[in-house]
Motif scaffolding. Structure first.
Motif, mmCIF file in Angstrom:
data_model
loop_
_atom_site.group_PDB
_atom_site.id
_atom_site.type_symbol
_atom_site.label_atom_id
_atom_site.label_comp_id
_atom_site.label_asym_id
_atom_site.label_seq_id
_atom_site.Cartn_x
_atom_site.Cartn_y
_atom_site.Cartn_z
ATOM 1 N N PRO A 232 0.916 -1.243 -0.066
ATOM 2 C CA PRO A 232 0.026 -0.001 0.039
ATOM 3 C C PRO A 232 0.686 1.361 0.041
ATOM 4 C CG PRO A 232 0.055 -1.123 2.248
ATOM 5 C CD PRO A 232 0.651 -2.149 1.220
ATOM 6 N N ASP A 233 2.058 1.229 0.231
ATOM 7 C CA ASP A 233 2.963 2.245 0.214
ATOM 8 C C ASP A 233 3.493 2.830 -1.251
ATOM 9 O OD1 ASP A 233 2.835 2.307 3.108
ATOM 10 O OD2 ASP A 233 4.668 1.028 3.082
ATOM 11 N N GLN A 234 3.083 1.755 -2.222
ATOM 12 C CA GLN A 234 3.475 2.306 -3.436
ATOM 13 C C GLN A 234 2.583 3.130 -4.165
ATOM 14 O OE1 GLN A 234 6.037 1.106 -5.150
ATOM 15 N NE2 GLN A 234 6.849 -0.341 -3.568
ATOM 16 N N PRO A 235 3.019 3.750 -5.203
ATOM 17 C CA PRO A 235 2.299 4.934 -5.820
ATOM 18 C C PRO A 235 0.713 4.247 -6.292
ATOM 19 C CG PRO A 235 4.472 4.999 -6.868
ATOM 20 C CD PRO A 235 4.234 3.748 -5.938
ATOM 21 N N GLY A 236 -0.233 5.311 -5.931
ATOM 22 C CA GLY A 236 -1.696 4.930 -6.208
ATOM 23 C C GLY A 236 -2.349 5.601 -5.006
ATOM 24 N N ARG A 237 -3.825 5.486 -5.199
ATOM 25 C CA ARG A 237 -4.524 6.057 -4.030
ATOM 26 C C ARG A 237 -4.556 5.280 -2.746
ATOM 27 N NH1 ARG A 237 -8.180 7.248 -8.681
ATOM 28 N NH2 ARG A 237 -9.086 5.280 -8.153
ATOM 29 N N HIS A 238 -4.342 6.026 -1.626
ATOM 30 C CA HIS A 238 -4.237 5.136 -0.394
ATOM 31 C C HIS A 238 -5.600 4.150 -0.122
ATOM 32 C CE1 HIS A 238 -2.838 4.309 3.558
ATOM 33 N NE2 HIS A 238 -4.312 4.599 4.034
ATOM 34 N N ILE A 239 -5.369 2.900 0.503
ATOM 35 C CA ILE A 239 -6.306 2.253 1.050
ATOM 36 C C ILE A 239 -5.908 1.881 2.535
ATOM 37 C CG2 ILE A 239 -7.205 1.261 -1.169
ATOM 38 C CD1 ILE A 239 -5.858 -1.183 -0.770
ATOM 39 N N PRO A 240 -6.762 1.601 3.254
ATOM 40 C CA PRO A 240 -6.317 1.136 4.770
ATOM 41 C C PRO A 240 -5.810 -0.059 4.803
ATOM 42 C CG PRO A 240 -8.820 1.224 4.490
ATOM 43 C CD PRO A 240 -8.269 1.683 3.112
ATOM 44 N N PRO A 241 -4.999 -0.417 5.802
ATOM 45 C CA PRO A 241 -4.260 -1.915 5.691
ATOM 46 C C PRO A 241 -5.221 -2.754 5.626
ATOM 47 C CG PRO A 241 -3.274 -0.261 7.371
ATOM 48 C CD PRO A 241 -4.496 0.386 6.709
ATOM 49 N N TRP A 242 -6.476 -3.017 6.458
ATOM 50 C CA TRP A 242 -7.361 -3.852 6.445
ATOM 51 C C TRP A 242 -7.921 -4.380 5.153
ATOM 52 C CZ3 TRP A 242 -12.003 -3.521 4.514
ATOM 53 C CH2 TRP A 242 -12.675 -1.954 4.359
ATOM 54 N N LEU A 243 -8.051 -3.387 4.109
ATOM 55 C CA LEU A 243 -8.433 -3.517 2.949
ATOM 56 C C LEU A 243 -7.527 -4.089 1.972
ATOM 57 C CD1 LEU A 243 -10.717 -3.336 0.823
ATOM 58 C CD2 LEU A 243 -10.258 -1.001 0.642
ATOM 59 N N PHE A 244 -6.201 -3.586 2.313
ATOM 60 C CA PHE A 244 -5.092 -4.176 1.492
ATOM 61 C C PHE A 244 -4.837 -5.657 2.058
ATOM 62 C CE2 PHE A 244 -0.599 -5.329 1.545
ATOM 63 C CZ PHE A 244 -0.280 -5.540 0.290
ATOM 64 N N SER A 245 -5.195 -6.185 3.045
ATOM 65 C CA SER A 245 -5.090 -7.548 3.213
ATOM 66 C C SER A 245 -5.809 -8.327 2.793
ATOM 67 C CB SER A 245 -4.988 -7.566 4.767
ATOM 68 O OG SER A 245 -6.048 -7.398 5.230
ATOM 69 N N ILE A 246 -7.072 -8.052 2.674
ATOM 70 C CA ILE A 246 -8.093 -8.609 2.101
ATOM 71 C C ILE A 246 -7.950 -8.875 0.546
ATOM 72 C CG2 ILE A 246 -10.534 -8.568 1.484
ATOM 73 C CD1 ILE A 246 -11.188 -7.261 3.926
ATOM 74 N N LEU A 247 -7.507 -7.713 -0.180
ATOM 75 C CA LEU A 247 -7.120 -7.812 -1.614
ATOM 76 C C LEU A 247 -6.230 -8.495 -1.922
ATOM 77 C CD1 LEU A 247 -7.988 -3.987 -2.903
ATOM 78 C CD2 LEU A 247 -9.597 -5.938 -2.941
ATOM 79 N N ASN A 248 -5.010 -8.395 -1.011
ATOM 80 C CA ASN A 248 -3.889 -9.408 -1.119
ATOM 81 C C ASN A 248 -4.106 -10.723 -1.224
ATOM 82 O OD1 ASN A 248 -1.150 -9.968 -1.569
ATOM 83 N ND2 ASN A 248 -0.372 -8.978 0.273
ATOM 84 N N LYS A 249 -4.971 -11.084 -0.122
ATOM 85 C CA LYS A 249 -5.289 -12.406 0.087
ATOM 86 C C LYS A 249 -5.927 -13.161 -1.173
ATOM 87 C CE LYS A 249 -8.170 -15.536 2.992
ATOM 88 N NZ LYS A 249 -6.960 -16.689 3.565
#
Length: 651
Positions: A232-249
């Motif tokens: 989530p630290d890479q370029p692009g609009r920010h998303i909360p960590p919980w949502l990043f973990s869901i999409l990553n899974k």
């Protein structure tokens, strides 16, 4: 299908879309006045059993689904031998068209809403044992009420192979799950992977991986298969960590590591739940045939055409891509940006204060970042610093000749030998008794003078522009094979740069264009290839390039011993060109099409298509397939051990 044929009287209002295979119309039912969408096979495919069956499958699958986020299929009928599928007409825009709007900005709440609606639609279909397997922005409509509707259930899972790159903001293959792309057993988790890519794009304004959009779709797909999603630290609009973990899974290459169902993923989003990530130590999933995933084949994909696991010329494993040259830029709000925000639909976002779980996740990402940096440094050292140092190191006293040779560049760059060919009006095709249906009618094509390589490009020549390609003295003069059309395009550009020539090819969106006025190397057009193969004759040409006897000029199935041979061993044709018949079949520039459909485009061929033309036949082919007018074709991402190429240049 409607029982009363009278119900199927429609008035066409307008044409909504035309592709190579299908036509889509807006129509009004003559009796009820209802506005509908009608889809039918394009004229030349209406007698094609496979195309008609594909349309029937889509309609019959759609009739089994009734959900507010799935476009309703109304019926299927036949009139005059032509099959028609009737669906509800939706006021709105395909998501693909929305994403093509410059600097479009989709709000966070709208992206969450559409993600949940997409997962709702998938949950309903999966309960009916129906998979989509072709989810991409083209198969999603955003209605005028800002709701999401899915269409395309029942299509072939490999419909992306027929996609026109120019009509897509992002090529459909980028949304195809690794197991569908590699022709392994799909299940509902395959749709979850595709949905996660779409959701990431909606939420962050970019794809989940570092890709160079100038590369071809097949090369971009290979880059995807070799990466995990960006942090989530890479370029692009920010998303909360919980949502990043869901999409990553959901984006894990191994299906067993993803959510088990669309309902499970939707619930995790609704609860704003941080999920544990299980990352395989082996890295991203391989696209090599034969690999399997734990938990495969747990879901019966009813309503979806079977996937053929046997590779063929037109449906084989794509080639390895080049190194990415850049990262998609971070969206920046500017005047004129378009914001997509539907009616009030507020989704509360939990506080992002660093809980113990978040801190643990952040620590994990820092560790992964350090590991990634170490790998990057290792690659730089191995392939650039250490390798280049070896190339320019001096021989030490006592070194053997082999050691001295190994310290030098393995394949020094040299200009390619080229033979001049005088241009004139060429006659392409064959109307003789041995001609096949795609070899006529005859075409007259005005050709400018050009230069052509007298022999097929060898493995040694290929290595000049591909330093990592290993070639030995025993096989350096064999024609290079097992290469995709896209890889050949990359070779032509790189070899042109090495020889201080202007590259001919440029990637535009997901396609590639050719500047025929540039000075660099390129593939011959089909007309140029046949003109040379016929030794510039317009009539009375020999069936094989240079002779009426195949054995004199060609390596083919009856004399090759089942293998390639060094280039230039057989007799050349009358203008000094070798192996145009047999040995390695050869990629040419043109999209494959019947001659009757390209009378006005005979030089460069159609502007779009699904298969590229392959000419000359190979060491595997019988004599009839190595004739100078014989035509074959294959997907541009296909590779085979009997397909190579030669190059031309502007004179």
């Amino acid at each position: 299908m409607n029982g009363n044929s009278g119900e199927n009287a429609y008035t066409i209002i307008e044409t909504l879309h035309k592709s190579r295979q299908f036509c889509v119309y807006k129509a009004r039912n003559y009796f009820s006045g209802r506005i509908v969408t009608i889809k039918t096979n394009e004229q030349r495919f209406r007698s094609d059993a496979d195309q008609v069956s594909q349309l029937r499958d889509e309609a019959e699958t759609g009739l089994r689904l009734r959900h507010p986020n799935i476009r309703e299929t109304i019926g299927l009928f036949e009139d005059g031998g032509t099959v028609y599928m009737v669906s509800e007409y939706l006021e709105g825009d395909p998501l693909n068209d929305i994403l093509r709007i410059p600097r479009v900005d989709i709000s966070y709440s709208q992206a969450i809403k559409w993600t949940q609606q997409l997962l709702d639609a998938l949950e309903h279909a999966h309960k009916h044992l129906i998979l989509h397997l072709n989810l991409n922005p083209t198969n999603i409509i955003i209605t005028s009420d800002y709701d999401l509707k899915v269409l395309g259930f029942g299509k072939s899972p490999h419909a992306w192979k027929n996609a026109d790159p120019e009509q897509h903001a992002f090529h459909p293959v980028l949304f195809t799950s690794p197991e569908v792309f590699s022709e392994k057993n799909p299940d509902e988790r395959s749709d979850i992977w595709s949905a996660a890519v779409i959701s990431w794009l909606l939420l962050r304004g970019r794809l989940p991986w570092e890709l160079d959009r100038r590369d071809s779709p097949s090369i971009q797909k290979e880059q995807i298969l070799a990466q995990y999603p960006l942090s989530p630290d890479q370029p692009g609009r920010h998303i909360p960590p919980w949502l990043f973990s869901i999409l990553n899974k959901a984006l894990q290459p191994n299906p067993a590591r993803r959510f088990a169902s669309a309902a499970e993923m939707r619930e995790a989003i609704a609860n704003q739940e941080e999920v544990a990530l299980e990352i395989d130590g082996a890295g991203p999933a391989s696209s090599k045939p034969g690999a399997t995933f734990p938990g495969d084949n747990q879901f019966s994909p009813l309503g979806v055409p079977a996937i053929n696991s046997e590779p063929s010329l037109s449906d084989t494993q794509p080639g390895i891509g080049r190194q990415s040259r850049g990262v998609d830029p971070e969206p920046v709000k500017r005047p004129g940006d378009v914001t997509v925000e539907g009616p009030a639909h507020k989704i509360p976002i939990k506080s992002e204060a660093a809980s113990a779980e978040i801190k643990k996740l952040q620590k994990t990402f820092r560790v992964l970042g350090i590991i990634s940096a170490c790998i990057f440094v290792y690659i730089i050292l191995k392939y650039y610093v250490i390798r280049d140092g070896a190339i320019f190191s001096r021989a030490r006293d006592g070194d053997s000749p082999a050691q001295v040779a190994d310290a030098k560049q393995k394949v020094a760059n040299e200009p390619l030998e080229m033979i001049s060919v005088l241009g004139e009006t060429a006659v392409i095709g064959n109307n003789g008794p041995d001609a096949k249906s795609d070899e006529y009618p005859l075409l007259q094509v005005k050709l400018s003078s050009f230069m052509i390589s007298p022999r097929e490009i060898t493995r040694e020549q290929w290595a000049m522009a591909n330093p990592g390609y290993k070639v030995s003295g025993n096989d350096k003069d064999l024609p290079v094979t097992g290469i995709t059309f896209d890889e050949v395009v990359a070779f032509c550009n790189e070899k042109s740069r090495l020889d201080n020539l202007e590259p001919c090819y440029e990637y535009l969106g997901n396609g590639v264009s050719c500047d025929f006025n540039a000075s660099g190397y390129r593939l011959p057009t089909e007309a140029e290839w046949e003109y040379v193969a016929k030794a510039r004759r317009t009539d009375a040409f020999t069936p094989y390039s240079g002779s009426s006897v195949a054995n004199v000029v060609a390596w083919y199935s009856e004399n090759s011993g089942g293998s390639l041979h060094p280039v230039g061993q057989k007799q050349p044709n009358q203008i000094g060109i070798y192996d145009l018949s047999g040995n390695a079949a050869e990629w040419v520039w043109n999209w494959y099409s019947s001659y009757a459909s390209v009378t006005d485009l005979a030089f460069a061929g159609p502007e779009q298509g699904t298969d590229k033309v392959i000419r000359g036949g190979s060491f595997k082919d019988p004599a009839e397939n190595i004739r100078v007018t014989s035509r074959a074709h294959g997907k541009p991402y296909a590779k085979a051990d009997h397909i190579g190429f030669r190059v031309v240049r502007k004179k």
